[in-house]
Design a protein around this motif. Structure first.
Motif, short mmCIF file in Angstrom:
data_model
loop_
_atom_site.label_atom_id
_atom_site.label_comp_id
_atom_site.label_asym_id
_atom_site.label_seq_id
_atom_site.Cartn_x
_atom_site.Cartn_y
_atom_site.Cartn_z
N ALA A 144 47.75 35.14 49.14
CA ALA A 144 48.36 33.84 48.81
C ALA A 144 49.65 34.00 48.02
CB ALA A 144 47.38 32.99 48.02
N SER A 145 49.83 35.14 47.36
CA SER A 145 51.02 35.32 46.54
C SER A 145 51.82 36.57 46.87
CB SER A 145 50.61 35.38 45.05
OG SER A 145 49.75 36.48 44.81
N LEU A 146 51.31 37.39 47.78
CA LEU A 146 51.99 38.64 48.10
C LEU A 146 53.23 38.43 48.97
CD1 LEU A 146 48.94 40.98 48.87
CD2 LEU A 146 50.31 40.89 46.77
N TRP A 151 52.15 42.11 51.64
CA TRP A 151 51.67 40.96 52.39
C TRP A 151 51.35 41.36 53.82
CZ3 TRP A 151 53.72 38.80 56.82
CH2 TRP A 151 53.12 37.62 57.26
N PHE A 152 52.23 42.11 54.44
CA PHE A 152 52.03 42.52 55.83
C PHE A 152 50.75 43.34 55.97
CE2 PHE A 152 52.61 45.48 59.39
CZ PHE A 152 52.90 44.58 60.42
N LYS A 153 50.51 44.25 55.04
CA LYS A 153 49.31 45.09 55.09
C LYS A 153 48.04 44.24 55.00
CE LYS A 153 47.89 47.45 51.46
NZ LYS A 153 47.76 48.47 50.40
N HIS A 154 48.01 43.32 54.04
CA HIS A 154 46.82 42.48 53.86
C HIS A 154 46.62 41.55 55.05
CE1 HIS A 154 45.92 43.03 49.35
NE2 HIS A 154 46.80 43.96 49.69
N GLU A 313 41.99 44.89 44.98
CA GLU A 313 42.65 44.07 46.00
C GLU A 313 41.63 43.32 46.84
OE1 GLU A 313 46.83 46.32 47.09
OE2 GLU A 313 44.97 47.25 47.79
N VAL A 314 40.51 43.97 47.14
CA VAL A 314 39.43 43.29 47.88
C VAL A 314 38.92 42.10 47.07
CG1 VAL A 314 37.09 43.51 48.80
CG2 VAL A 314 38.75 45.35 49.17
N ILE A 315 38.74 42.29 45.78
CA ILE A 315 38.27 41.21 44.91
C ILE A 315 39.24 40.03 44.95
CG2 ILE A 315 37.95 40.55 42.48
CD1 ILE A 315 36.69 43.31 42.03
N GLU A 316 40.54 40.31 44.86
CA GLU A 316 41.52 39.21 44.88
C GLU A 316 41.52 38.48 46.21
OE1 GLU A 316 42.91 38.08 42.29
OE2 GLU A 316 42.27 39.72 40.99
N GLU A 317 41.36 39.20 47.33
CA GLU A 317 41.30 38.54 48.63
C GLU A 317 40.04 37.68 48.75
OE1 GLU A 317 43.71 38.22 50.39
OE2 GLU A 317 45.01 39.89 49.84
N CYS A 318 38.94 38.15 48.18
CA CYS A 318 37.71 37.34 48.18
C CYS A 318 37.91 36.03 47.44
CB CYS A 318 36.56 38.14 47.56
SG CYS A 318 35.93 39.48 48.57
N LYS A 460 54.23 33.01 57.90
CA LYS A 460 53.22 32.78 56.87
C LYS A 460 52.41 31.51 57.14
CE LYS A 460 55.28 35.43 53.14
NZ LYS A 460 56.55 35.87 53.70
N VAL A 461 52.33 31.10 58.41
CA VAL A 461 51.48 29.98 58.78
C VAL A 461 50.06 30.27 58.34
CG1 VAL A 461 50.97 30.88 61.08
CG2 VAL A 461 50.87 28.42 60.68
N CYS A 462 49.32 29.25 57.96
CA CYS A 462 47.96 29.43 57.44
C CYS A 462 47.11 30.25 58.41
CB CYS A 462 47.31 28.08 57.20
SG CYS A 462 45.58 28.18 56.68
N ILE A 463 46.58 31.35 57.93
CA ILE A 463 45.81 32.26 58.77
C ILE A 463 44.50 31.64 59.24
CG2 ILE A 463 44.52 33.35 56.86
CD1 ILE A 463 44.98 36.04 58.25
N GLY A 464 44.01 30.64 58.50
CA GLY A 464 42.71 30.06 58.83
C GLY A 464 42.78 28.69 59.48
N GLN A 465 43.93 28.31 60.09
CA GLN A 465 44.05 26.94 60.62
C GLN A 465 43.07 26.68 61.76
OE1 GLN A 465 47.62 25.74 62.74
NE2 GLN A 465 48.33 27.84 62.88
N ASN A 466 42.89 27.64 62.67
CA ASN A 466 41.94 27.42 63.77
C ASN A 466 40.50 27.35 63.25
OD1 ASN A 466 43.93 27.36 65.77
ND2 ASN A 466 43.92 29.58 65.97
#
Length: 514
Positions: A144-146, A151-154, A313-318, A460-466
């Motif tokens: 959300a902030s990278l 950002w590309f890696k995540h 990093e996993v914790i932050e993504e969670c 950076k369109v929302c990854i979870g829109q679908n």
């Protein structure tokens, strides 16, 4: 000795001069210079006020908007974005204001909005949370902030979790969570009248939390309940911080709220670390347990190169997935039910479509794709009540936008709520609920296809829109199969911003079991 004392006083004097000059540069010269650059290009806006900028006016407008509910209509911009709405009325669709010492540029021109959201050279990026208030720094990190390579890696690691085949595989989890919601509501209904009144906002929060827990982390709402409660408390403290003027250094003061913020970070990290440890042990004996998002994140740890994610990093993504994965759809479903209660004719049209296509069967993936009226309704609710009414970026380097040259250090605000209701793109009935706008698809609804972007746009369109739309379709279809609903007399129409758009006084609905 005397010489040494003199040198000390000279050093102190020079240090004070240096600090004074630095403060003068940051608090006055730099803001006034940026203001001059913007005005020279014909951009109108408010004059810079020492240190505070327009923060006092922003808080005043927000306080007035929160003071009382609005009429039962869909013209929500003056209440949800009062300061931005007033600035556009006063200075125009491209104008500036002041976030303290930082200029904020409002942009409502479609081509310029597109340029901001699709910019690829790194000159325009998402602003750090500290730009608004340093007390928000711990709220949302991760993707959300990278920016840049991180950002590309995540994004590359997370993307596969939202591919179409993965979404199809999530249908049983959607069904289970929605079925439990329907069963719970039926138990609440009066056995004689077959109806009940409830606030559906926390109900939708529980539903979407349960779904994200099942699909992303292989658990359920009850297992993640403590985590959700702690994150909601964290959000409440963040909202409180936004509503006040930040004093430099305040985040380091041992106040009650600051101590609680630090404690919440520790508790949330501890819970997630426990989830991760449990999953790592399970993955050793059950390979199928790595198919959800948490599994994908942890699988990256097996990569023996720079592309792996650390546990931190996993914790932050969670954290991001737990918050964003439920809050956006919670907002969409809550306002969809409110709006359909306000427009019973469209509620009935949607119900008839669900009955025609699904009967009393639980909708499957193919059935959801055929629910065109339901889809049109969701798109129109996203237009009028977007979960994130504004998008923000900042200029890391000087960049061109149209004929404008925007200097570095400017926060760009794209008020998509205003774009979604602009008569220039949507007609004179832009503030009316008319799902038929989307009968021929999203791109043909506005006069300019760039004027509709509820999930942002570009790389950076929302990854979870679908994910969000399938989840919302499933939930709404199953609710329509089992209930009709109307607004309670106690409902007060007051859409307001928390982390996302939410009803300020709740969403009291009367359900009638069919």
């Amino acid at each position: 000795m005397a010489t040494s004392l003199i040198l000390t006083w000279i050093t102190v004097f020079l240090l004070l001069i240096w600090c004074g000059l630095r403060a003068f540069y940051s608090l006055w010269w730099k803001p006034k210079n940026l203001e001059k650059q913007l005005k020279k290009q014909g951009i109108k806006g408010s004059s810079y006020k020492f240190y505070y900028g327009d923060i006092k006016e922003f808080l005043k407008d927000r306080t007035e908007a929160l003071a009382k509910p609005m009429n039962l209509n869909h013209h929500i911009a003056p209440y949800v974005l009062p300061f931005t709405w007033k600035a556009v009325q006063t200075y125009g669709k491209v104008s500036f204001h002041w976030n303290g010492t930082t200029p904020g540029l409002i942009i409502l021109d479609p081509e310029m909005m597109k340029d901001v959201l699709t910019e690829k050279n790194g000159h325009i990026q998402k602003p750090p949370m500290e730009t608004y208030n340093p007390l928000l720094a711990d709220l949302l990190k991760g993707i959300a902030s990278l920016e840049g390579e991180k950002w590309f890696k995540h994004r590359r690691i997370i993307n596969p979790a939202f591919h179409l085949e993965k979404l199809k595989g999530m249908m049983p989890a959607f069904t289970t969570s929605c079925s439990e919601l329907i069963t719970r509501w039926k138990k609440l209904a009066d056995p004689i009248k077959g109806s009940c009144e409830l606030d559906i906002c926390p109900e939708m929060e529980r539903l979407t939390s349960d779904i994200i827990s099942r699909t992303a982390f292989g658990s359920n709402y009850e297992e993640g309940k403590k985590l959700f409660e702690l994150q909601n408390e964290q959000i409440a403290l963040a909202v409180e911080a936004v509503r006040s003027i930040y004093v430099p250094g305040f985040r380091f003061m041992p106040t009650k709220n600051n101590l609680r913020r630090n404690q919440l970070v520790k508790e949330i990290n501890g819970i997630l670390r426990g989830f991760i440890t449990k999953r790592e042990e399970l993955m050793k004996t059950d390979p199928s347990s790595s198919n959800d998002l948490l599994g994908l994140l942890l699988q990256s740890n097996d990569i023996e190169n720079s592309n792996r994610l650390t546990i931190e990093e996993v914790i932050e993504e969670c954290k991001v997935l737990y918050i964003a994965g439920q809050d956006t759809t919670r907002s969409l479903l809550t306002f969809t039910m409110i709006v359909l209660a306000m427009h019973p004719n469209w509620q009935e049209k949607a119900r008839e479509e669900v009955e025609r296509i699904c009967g009393q069967n639980v909708p499957d993936f193919n059935a959801l794709n055929r629910l065109k009226i339901v889809e049109m309704i969701l798109y129109e609710v996203l237009r009028l009540y977007p979960p994130a009414p504004s998008l923000h970026r900042h200029t890391r380097k000087r960049t061109k936008l149209g004929n404008l040259s925007i200097p570095a250090g400017v926060v760009i605000t794209i008020p998509l709520l205003l774009a979604h209701c602009d008569p220039e793109y949507w007609g004179d009935d832009s503030e009316e609920f008319k799902p038929e706008r989307f009968a021929n698809g999203v791109s043909n609804a506005p006069k300019d296809k760039l004027a509709y972007f509820p999930f942002s746009r570009g790389p950076k369109v929302c990854i979870g829109q679908n994910f969000a739309l399938i989840e919302a379709k499933m939930a709404l279809a199953m609710i329509l199969q089992h209930f009709s609903f109307q607004l309670s007399p106690s409902y007060a129409h007051a859409p307001r911003m928390a982390l996302n758009l939410a009803p300020q006084h709740g969403a009291q609905i009367i359900l009638h079991q069919l």
